[in-house]
Every structure is written in C-alpha cells, then in structure tokens.
Design an enzyme around this catalytic site. Structure first.
Site, PDB file in Angstrom:
ATOM      1  N   ASP A 140     -45.443  27.962  12.615  1.00  0.00           N
ATOM      2  CA  ASP A 140     -46.115  28.535  11.438  1.00  0.00           C
ATOM      3  C   ASP A 140     -47.026  29.694  11.859  1.00  0.00           C
ATOM      4  OD1 ASP A 140     -45.296  26.221   9.572  1.00  0.00           O
ATOM      5  OD2 ASP A 140     -46.351  25.210  11.192  1.00  0.00           O
TER       6      ASP A 140
ATOM      7  N   GLY B 120     -36.984  25.018  16.338  1.00  0.00           N
ATOM      8  CA  GLY B 120     -37.772  25.438  15.172  1.00  0.00           C
ATOM      9  C   GLY B 120     -37.288  26.723  14.534  1.00  0.00           C
ATOM     10  N   GLU B 121     -38.203  27.681  14.438  1.00  0.00           N
ATOM     11  CA  GLU B 121     -37.855  28.912  13.708  1.00  0.00           C
ATOM     12  C   GLU B 121     -38.069  30.189  14.534  1.00  0.00           C
ATOM     13  OE1 GLU B 121     -38.701  28.966   9.590  1.00  0.00           O
ATOM     14  OE2 GLU B 121     -39.025  31.130   9.527  1.00  0.00           O
ATOM     15  N   ASP B 122     -39.264  30.370  15.038  1.00  0.00           N
ATOM     16  CA  ASP B 122     -39.528  31.678  15.654  1.00  0.00           C
ATOM     17  C   ASP B 122     -38.849  31.842  17.013  1.00  0.00           C
ATOM     18  OD1 ASP B 122     -40.893  34.233  15.360  1.00  0.00           O
ATOM     19  OD2 ASP B 122     -42.039  33.608  17.109  1.00  0.00           O
TER      20      ASP B 122
HETATM   21  O1  TRH Z   1     -43.277  25.278  17.610  1.00  0.00           O
HETATM   22  P1  TRH Z   1     -42.102  25.075  16.753  1.00  0.00           P
HETATM   23  O2  TRH Z   1     -41.468  23.786  16.821  1.00  0.00           O
HETATM   24  O3  TRH Z   1     -42.507  25.405  15.268  1.00  0.00           O
HETATM   25  C1  TRH Z   1     -42.012  24.657  14.178  1.00  0.00           C
HETATM   26  C2  TRH Z   1     -41.026  25.386  13.381  1.00  0.00           C
HETATM   27  O4  TRH Z   1     -41.533  26.610  12.963  1.00  0.00           O
HETATM   28  C3  TRH Z   1     -40.646  24.560  12.192  1.00  0.00           C
HETATM   29  O5  TRH Z   1     -39.724  25.237  11.401  1.00  0.00           O
HETATM   30  C4  TRH Z   1     -41.877  24.254  11.407  1.00  0.00           C
HETATM   31  O6  TRH Z   1     -41.563  23.453  10.338  1.00  0.00           O
HETATM   32  C5  TRH Z   1     -42.834  23.561  12.310  1.00  0.00           C
HETATM   33  O7  TRH Z   1     -43.125  24.381  13.420  1.00  0.00           O
HETATM   34  C6  TRH Z   1     -44.107  23.244  11.617  1.00  0.00           C
HETATM   35  O8  TRH Z   1     -40.962  26.153  17.146  1.00  0.00           O
HETATM   36  P2  TRH Z   1     -40.907  27.731  16.867  1.00  0.00           P
HETATM   37  O9  TRH Z   1     -40.755  28.036  15.434  1.00  0.00           O
HETATM   38  O10 TRH Z   1     -39.908  28.239  17.765  1.00  0.00           O
HETATM   39  O11 TRH Z   1     -42.314  28.274  17.326  1.00  0.00           O
HETATM   40  C7  TRH Z   1     -42.692  28.339  18.660  1.00  0.00           C
HETATM   41  C8  TRH Z   1     -43.544  29.561  18.870  1.00  0.00           C
HETATM   42  O12 TRH Z   1     -44.141  29.515  20.137  1.00  0.00           O
HETATM   43  C9  TRH Z   1     -42.747  30.840  18.800  1.00  0.00           C
HETATM   44  O13 TRH Z   1     -43.508  31.812  18.101  1.00  0.00           O
HETATM   45  C10 TRH Z   1     -42.609  31.257  20.256  1.00  0.00           C
HETATM   46  C11 TRH Z   1     -43.906  30.738  20.818  1.00  0.00           C
HETATM   47  N1  TRH Z   1     -43.951  30.488  22.250  1.00  0.00           N
HETATM   48  C12 TRH Z   1     -44.793  31.257  23.050  1.00  0.00           C
HETATM   49  O14 TRH Z   1     -45.444  32.159  22.535  1.00  0.00           O
HETATM   50  N2  TRH Z   1     -44.875  30.972  24.367  1.00  0.00           N
HETATM   51  C13 TRH Z   1     -44.151  30.005  24.952  1.00  0.00           C
HETATM   52  O15 TRH Z   1     -44.264  29.793  26.178  1.00  0.00           O
HETATM   53  C14 TRH Z   1     -43.256  29.229  24.122  1.00  0.00           C
HETATM   54  C15 TRH Z   1     -42.422  28.164  24.737  1.00  0.00           C
HETATM   55  C16 TRH Z   1     -43.190  29.498  22.781  1.00  0.00           C
END
Ligand code: TRH
Length: 384
Positions: free
Chosen positions: A22, A277-279
């Site tokens: 998010d 997830g999404e991003d």
């Molecule tokens: O963290 P997430 O599982 O987020 C989830 C999803 O958005 C899901 O749809 C939502 O319902 C839930 O949150 C509440 O996975 P996501 O979306 O990939 O987000 C991870 C973020 O972390 C992404 O912006 C990339 C970032 N990231 C870093 O900046 N550094 C890192 O080392 C890693 C591993 C990730």
C-alpha cells in the site's frame, strides 16, 4: 485548460493494511505525479515506519515533512480544513477522514474524489475502470480507478526513465550492486534468483530442489518474513545469523530490505525474480526478467483467479512448453502441492525462452501510457 494546470494539488490518503504494497504504490504514485506532472502532492500515511522502510530518509516521528518534493503527513494529525486539493486519491478503499469529507463537501469547488483500486488482470476490470460512484449523502463526485493491463484500464505505474535506467544497468553496474551488498558478483555460470514471498510459500521445498540443481544457484533473500523459513532450512535459528549459507549447488545470501529505488537494481541483477503482492509484481515485469508471482492471499480465493487471469494474459505468445513450465511452477509455488523438483527442472530449462518473452512483454506494456499519466488525464477530463 490542460489536466496539468487544473489539477495542480493532489492529496493521497494511504492506510497500511499490512506489508509494504500500500505504502509502496502510494509513494511511487506521489513521486511520479510530482516529478513528471509537476503536481503538488500531499501524501497522508497512517504508518510512517512502513513508508520509511521504502524511503529511509523519512522521519517516522514527524507529523509533517518534505521528501523528494512531496509533503508527507502523518494521517493521525490530519487537519480537515481548508481542503485545497483539486484531486483526492483514496488508495485501496482506505476511506477518508470524516472531517475531511465534510470539509470537501463544504468547499465551493469540491475536489474530485478518486478511489484507487488494487491491480488485477481480470477482464471485468475493463468495464469497472472509471465508473462513477457518487457519495451516497453528500454532493461529491467520486470515481473508481483500476490499474490494469489493457488500454481500457488505468495502466501500471512506471517512471518515464525506468526502461533507460534498466537498460543501462550493465555488467559493471551489476558487479557494483553485489559489491555494495557485501558480496562478490556470482560467476557467470550461476543462476541468480531474488526471492521475495509471503511466509506460507514452500521455501524449504524450493531450496532443497535448488541445492540438487546441476548448476550453481545463488538466491538473494531480502530481510523479511521468509528469512525464518530459510534459516530453518539451513538448521540455524539465530536471528543474527545472516549467512551466507550453502548446500549443494545452492548459495543463499541475505540482503537488507532495500530502499525502493534499489529494489529495482536487485531485480535487474537477477536472472529470475520471485515477487508477491502488487508493487514488486509490477516492478518484476518492468525488469523484463522471468518471474514467479505469489499473489496476496485472500479468504475467498480471489488470489487464485487473479493469478490465473494474469498468467492467461502473460503467457500469450509463449511457446507451449515454456507456458506449461511457467504455469506448473507458479501453481506449485502458490501451494498446489505438486512435485517441486519436476516443476523447477522444467522452469529452469525454459528460462531462455521466458527471458525473451519477459523482454517482449515489458516492451509491449511500456507502449501504453503509465498509470500516473492516465490518472492525470482522467482527472483532467472530470475536473472542469
Ligand atoms: O508487501 P506486499 O505483500 O504488499 C501487499 C500487496 O500490495 C497486496 O496487494 C496488499 O493487499 C497488501 O500489501 C496489503 O507486496 P508488494 O505489493 O510487492 O509490496 C512490496 C514493496 O516493497 C514494493 O513496493 C517493493 C518494496 N521493496 C523494497 O523497497 N525493498 C525490498 O528489499 C523489497 C523486498 C521490497
């Protein structure tokens, strides 16, 4: 009047439900709106610690601060009046503060209220994107905005210079990246994999399979929820044990949780990326490398439909063998309890094909406007 000039101040409201997605999406959106569209953006976040993990320069205790031209506000401290924004983004249906809604309604020119939804490749998104959903009691225009994969949707977040930065990330840059992380660059024979997933993923099965691989596999695991399962696999329980660990063909490296901008470099530095997830899922597509996605688990099984809908789109144009290997591995990774070793062997064999496909997929997606541009255009068409 252009969208640019009418919609110059935007408020984005973000509640961190759990994890990082998010905050990641909202921060990225705020950055692009400001940098590429010249908008004044205020980002209201209820959990600054999470946002700080993505952008470490932030002060998690500050009620209000400026970072990269964005005004970051702690949601608890929200002051409802006056509402200066021309556009208000309610991220992922998080709701807006009551006082803020009242102030919007009292304003001589109420802002445009846009509910930013979660990403899905399902076909119904095309019909739902942009639908009006006026506030039931107050005279406030409100619309749904769905990110997505077709021109009928809101698209995907992508910085204008992303492809150029990715393509400039050459071998020396890769070596610098690993060096900065405290490792020698893995040798050219190794398959390099990044592993970002939820705690329930079948990590032990994957690592065991990789350990038996005929060629070396280097796995980079960010410091996050998977780490305890990785430690358990290597028979170490100590939280301060950060490896690297080796078994058979496998080497596992623990990486710090990287700032958002450096996470892209990790994806570019790897031959295969596990994302969730999404991003991170979207970033892996822009990285143009083979990827395995674990959707965010939903009680009603909606994540399975999401995974299938994405694969149905993504696999168009893939040779049947590569499609079969990717589909089988993804369903194994997402818990269908099939034979991990067989699924991994097939996937590994198809990686060259999948790499070419990932590159084409990223190129095709990048031919359309990115989500922030579509959002600005959408708002410009609604705010008269
Ligand atoms: O963290 P997430 O599982 O987020 C989830 C999803 O958005 C899901 O749809 C939502 O319902 C839930 O949150 C509440 O996975 P996501 O979306 O990939 O987000 C991870 C973020 O972390 C992404 O912006 C990339 C970032 N990231 C870093 O900046 N550094 C890192 O080392 C890693 C591993 C990730």
């Amino acid at each position: 009047m252009t969208a640019h000039s009418i919609a110059s101040t935007w408020d984005i409201f973000c509640k961190v439900v759990d994890n990082f997605g998010d905050a990641g999406v909202c921060w990225r959106l705020a950055r692009i709106l400001h940098r590429e569209h010249g908008l004044q953006v205020r980002l209201w976040v209820d959990d600054l610690n999470t946002l700080r993990a993505l952008h470490p320069d932030l002060d998690a205790a500050a009620p209000l601060q400026h970072a990269e031209g964005i005004t970051v506000c702690r949601w608890q401290d929200v002051l409802p009046e006056p509402v200066e924004a021309t556009v208000v983004i309610e991220a992922f249906g998080c709701g807006l503060p009551e006082g803020y809604i009242a102030a919007m309604a009292a304003s001589a020119r109420p802002p445009l209220w846009i509910v930013l939804e979660y990403l899905s490749a399902e076909s119904w998104v095309d019909e739902h994107h942009g639908l009006s959903s006026p506030h039931p009691q107050l005279p406030l225009p409100r619309y749904f905005f769905f990110p997505g994969f077709t021109s009928a949707t809101g698209g995907l977040l992508r910085e204008a210079d992303l492809s150029i930065r990715r393509d400039r990330f050459d071998d020396p840059a890769r070596q610098r990246f690993w060096h900065d992380m405290g490792f020698d660059n893995s040798d050219a024979q190794s398959l390099t994999v990044s592993l970002f997933a939820y705690a329930g993923a079948p990590v032990a099965g994957l690592l065991e399979t990789m350990a038996r691989d005929a060629a070396p596999v280097v796995v980079a695991v960010p410091d996050d929820v998977l780490l305890s399962a990785v430690r358990a696999f290597f028979g170490t329980a100590a939280d301060n044990d950060r490896g690297p660990w080796r078994r058979g063909a496998l080497e596992v490296r623990v990486l710090p949780f990287l700032p958002l901008v450096r996470y892209d470099e990790l994806l570019w530095a790897c031959d295969l990326n596990f994302v969730r997830g999404e991003d991170s899922f979207v970033r892996a597509q822009w990285a143009a490398r083979p990827m395995v996605w674990q959707p965010y688990r939903q009680e009603d099984g909606a994540h399975r439909r999401k995974a299938q809908a994405f694969l149905d789109r993504y696999a168009v144009g893939l040779a049947p063998k590569a499609k079969g290997a990717l589909t089988a591995f993804c369903s194994c990774w997402n818990g269908d309890h099939t034979d991990m070793a067989a699924a991994w062997r097939a996937l590994r064999e198809e990686l060259p094909d999948l790499a070419g496909h990932a590159r084409r997929w990223a190129g095709d997606l990048a031919a359309g406007a990115d989500m922030a541009a579509r959002l600005v255009e959408f708002a410009g068409n609604k705010v008269k």
